[in-house]
Enzyme design. Structure first.
Site, PDB file in Angstrom:
ATOM      1  N   GLU A  63       4.726  -4.759  11.720  1.00 27.41           N
ATOM      2  CA  GLU A  63       3.951  -3.741  11.356  1.00 27.41           C
ATOM      3  C   GLU A  63       2.597  -4.242  11.385  1.00 27.41           C
ATOM      4  O   GLU A  63       2.608  -4.306  10.362  1.00 27.41           O
ATOM      5  CB  GLU A  63       4.447  -1.826  11.004  1.00 27.41           C
ATOM      6  CG  GLU A  63       5.291  -1.704  11.238  1.00 27.41           C
ATOM      7  CD  GLU A  63       5.401  -0.576  12.457  1.00 27.41           C
ATOM      8  OE1 GLU A  63       4.540  -0.170  12.905  1.00 27.41           O
ATOM      9  OE2 GLU A  63       6.010  -0.530  13.863  1.00 27.41           O
ATOM     10  N   ASN A  95       0.693  -1.014  -0.261  1.00 23.98           N
ATOM     11  CA  ASN A  95      -0.196  -0.256  -0.015  1.00 23.98           C
ATOM     12  C   ASN A  95       1.036   1.303  -0.005  1.00 23.98           C
ATOM     13  O   ASN A  95      -0.209   1.880  -0.974  1.00 23.98           O
ATOM     14  CB  ASN A  95      -0.861   0.418   1.066  1.00 23.98           C
ATOM     15  CG  ASN A  95      -0.597   0.012   2.627  1.00 23.98           C
ATOM     16  OD1 ASN A  95       0.463  -0.241   2.730  1.00 23.98           O
ATOM     17  ND2 ASN A  95      -1.262   0.411   3.607  1.00 23.98           N
ATOM     18  N   CYS A 123      -2.886   1.787   7.030  1.00 23.43           N
ATOM     19  CA  CYS A 123      -3.824   1.193   7.646  1.00 23.43           C
ATOM     20  C   CYS A 123      -3.966   1.289   9.126  1.00 23.43           C
ATOM     21  O   CYS A 123      -4.515   1.220   9.974  1.00 23.43           O
ATOM     22  CB  CYS A 123      -2.043   0.364   8.547  1.00 23.43           C
ATOM     23  SG  CYS A 123      -1.143   1.133   8.078  1.00 23.43           S
TER      24      CYS A 123
END
Ligand code: NAP
Length: 477
Positions: free
Chosen positions: A248, A152, A282
């Protein structure tokens, strides 16, 4: 014309027999073919990183110069990099340009940090019997870093892996996402131009289950840093033994709109921050908890703001919401929406799909066990959930397995402080939504959202080891 790319190992561009096709996410046409790394290339990349680390260590000022030069080159090549980002990820051009600017920052910050890594004096002589001793700590690099990145943010999240690692004196083996590997190879070109010694950065493209798996099993890799889904994060945790690991991971970000909020500001902000890059961020807003006293007003203003978003071709500079990363992903998100509707949810905007384009979708009347609420939807879908009591609302939103970032809109200081103390996240934004990040801040989640913080200054703590040095001095002198 379809372009060819090779993988980058030990400063060389290597061709292989197998190829990976990278498609334009809007037209679905192949625009790049990349050499696919096999077992041999992964092995050579790790070998190159290990020898660079052992034999070619650079002093901090040299690391500073190289990283600073890459930050300048990012700006010099901003237009081409942003266009490529828009094509390979389907990211609207204006968001792609912002990503290049942010990567520039990430490199500049990392360059600066390269000059600030230091240990400290330790007063061991304060312990009885140690009067003749003196001690200090050194911060030494960890060694070879295995980095795996998601689709992303193909430039800036790669930047967050490579730049601080090199700033700290490590060598890197990077496996970018198979759907968006071109930006990482373009970054390798910039590193080459900036004069990075061979072997400090190796970029190998191939599937996670093959290349990623091999990296996890390679004992020459000293630490892993991964950004991606919780599912794959867990695989890394289970397969990387006692090595250092930074994770993450995902989130289903909550934002509270309190009865004492600026409703116009909240509606405009949340409309932008739920649907940027088609919700595939996210920290995208997914769960909007609205006080029942202001729900109708907020909902009306939010729908109005969402209708103002331009949906379509990411290369159009006016576009706000482009396609999702693939048609399958858009279908998956549409199925989750349909499933929620089947169980009583109400669509108040969107829920229309054309191929990989899913229009910004708002749902209400949702239940907390619906996938669109309790899982990470990672699509342009947000849910509106009314509440009457702030404490109960926070207890409910904390039931999530995730905890990356959240937000609250309120003018009431007591309410803001209460939220700051009780919302279980790595970062809470007051009068802003969850989707706020600048690259210098500590960024990372709690619970299933991961371990460890990014932000060059913070991640360098994990990418270095603290070595204690104690002198036993001659007590007679
Ligand atoms: P993903 O499917 O987990 O993939 C991430 C990376 O892992 C890709 O490079 C992938 O390779 C690789 N991979 C896949 N299977 C693997 C395996 N068995 N072993 C080792 N590596 C493997 O995630 P994604 O769909 O690209 O990205 C979306 C996710 O990333 C979301 O959950 C989002 O929340 C999260 N994310 C988190 C942050 C954060 O900072 N917390 C930031 C951005 C995104 P292939 O591409 O070859 O499959």
């Amino acid at each position: 014309m379809v372009q060819d790319y090779k993988v980058f190992i030990n400063g060389n561009w290597i061709q292989t027999d197998d190829k990976i096709d990278v498609v334009n996410k809007y037209t679905q046409q192949t625009y790049v073919k990349i050499a696919k790394a096999g077992e041999k290339e992964v092995d050579e990349a790790t070998e190159a990183a290990q020898s660079a680390f052992k034999d070619k260590q650079m002093p901090p000022y040299k690391r500073y110069q190289i990283l600073k030069r890459v930050s300048e080159l990012l700006q010099e090549n901003k237009d081409t990099l942003a266009e490529n980002l828009s094509i390979e990820a389907g990211k609207p051009l204006k968001q792609a340009r912002t990503e290049v600017d942010r990567a520039t920052q990430t490199f500049e910050l990392s360059a600066e940090e390269a000059k600030r890594i230091h240990g400290e004096g330790v007063p061991v002589d304060a312990a009885p019997g140690s009067e003749n001793r003196m001690a200090y700590t050194l911060k030494v690099p960890v060694g070879v870093i295995g980095a795996i990145t998601p689709f992303n943010f193909p430039i800036n999240l790669v930047a967050h892996k490579i730049a601080p690692a090199i700033a700290a004196g490590n060598a890197v083996v990077l496996k970018p996402a198979s759907k968006t590997p071109v930006s990482a190879l373009k970054l390798a070109e910039l590193f080459q131009e900036a004069g990075l010694p061979d072997g400090f950065l190796n970029v190998i493209v191939g599937s996670g289950s093959e290349v990623g798996q091999q990296m996890m099993e390679d004992k020459r890799i000293n630490a892993y840093t991964f950004t991606g889904s919780a599912e794959i994060g867990l695989k890394l945790k289970q397969n990387t033994g006692l090595n250092k690991l930074i994770l993450e991971l995902g989130n289903n970000s909550p934002v509270i709109v309190d009865k004492e909020a600026d409703i116009d500001k909240a509606a405009d902000n949340i409309a932008q921050k739920s649907f940027a890059f088609a919700g595939q961020v996210c920290i995208s807003v997914q769960r909007i908890y609205v006080h029942e006293d202001v729900k109708d007003e907020f909902q009306e203003k939010l729908v109005h703001a969402v209708k103002g978003l331009k949906v379509g071709d990411p290369m159009d500079p006016e576009t706000d919401v482009g396609p999702m990363i693939s048609e399958e992903e858009a279908e998956r998100a549409e199925e989750w929406v349909n499933e929620a509707v089947h169980h009583g949810a109400e669509v108040i905007e969107g829920a229309k799909r054309e191929g990989a384009l899913l229009h910004p979708t708002l749902l209400t009347n949702v239940e907390k066990n619906m996938k669109v609420v309790c899982e990470e939807v990672f699509a342009p879908v947000a849910t509106i959930i009314p509440f009457s009591d702030l404490k109960n609302c926070i207890d409910e939103l904390n039931e999530s397995r995730y905890g990356l970032q959240g937000g609250i809109f309120t003018k009431n200081l007591e309410t803001a402080f209460y939220a700051a103390r009780h919302v279980e996240v790595g970062g809470l934004m007051i009068n802003d939504s969850s989707q706020y990040r600048v690259d210098l801040m500590p960024y990372g989640g709690v619970k299933n959202s991961g371990w460890g913080k990014e932000g060059p200054k913070y991640v360098i703590e994990d990418l270095t080891e603290e070595r204690l040095v104690v002198f036993n001095l001659d007590s007679e002198k």
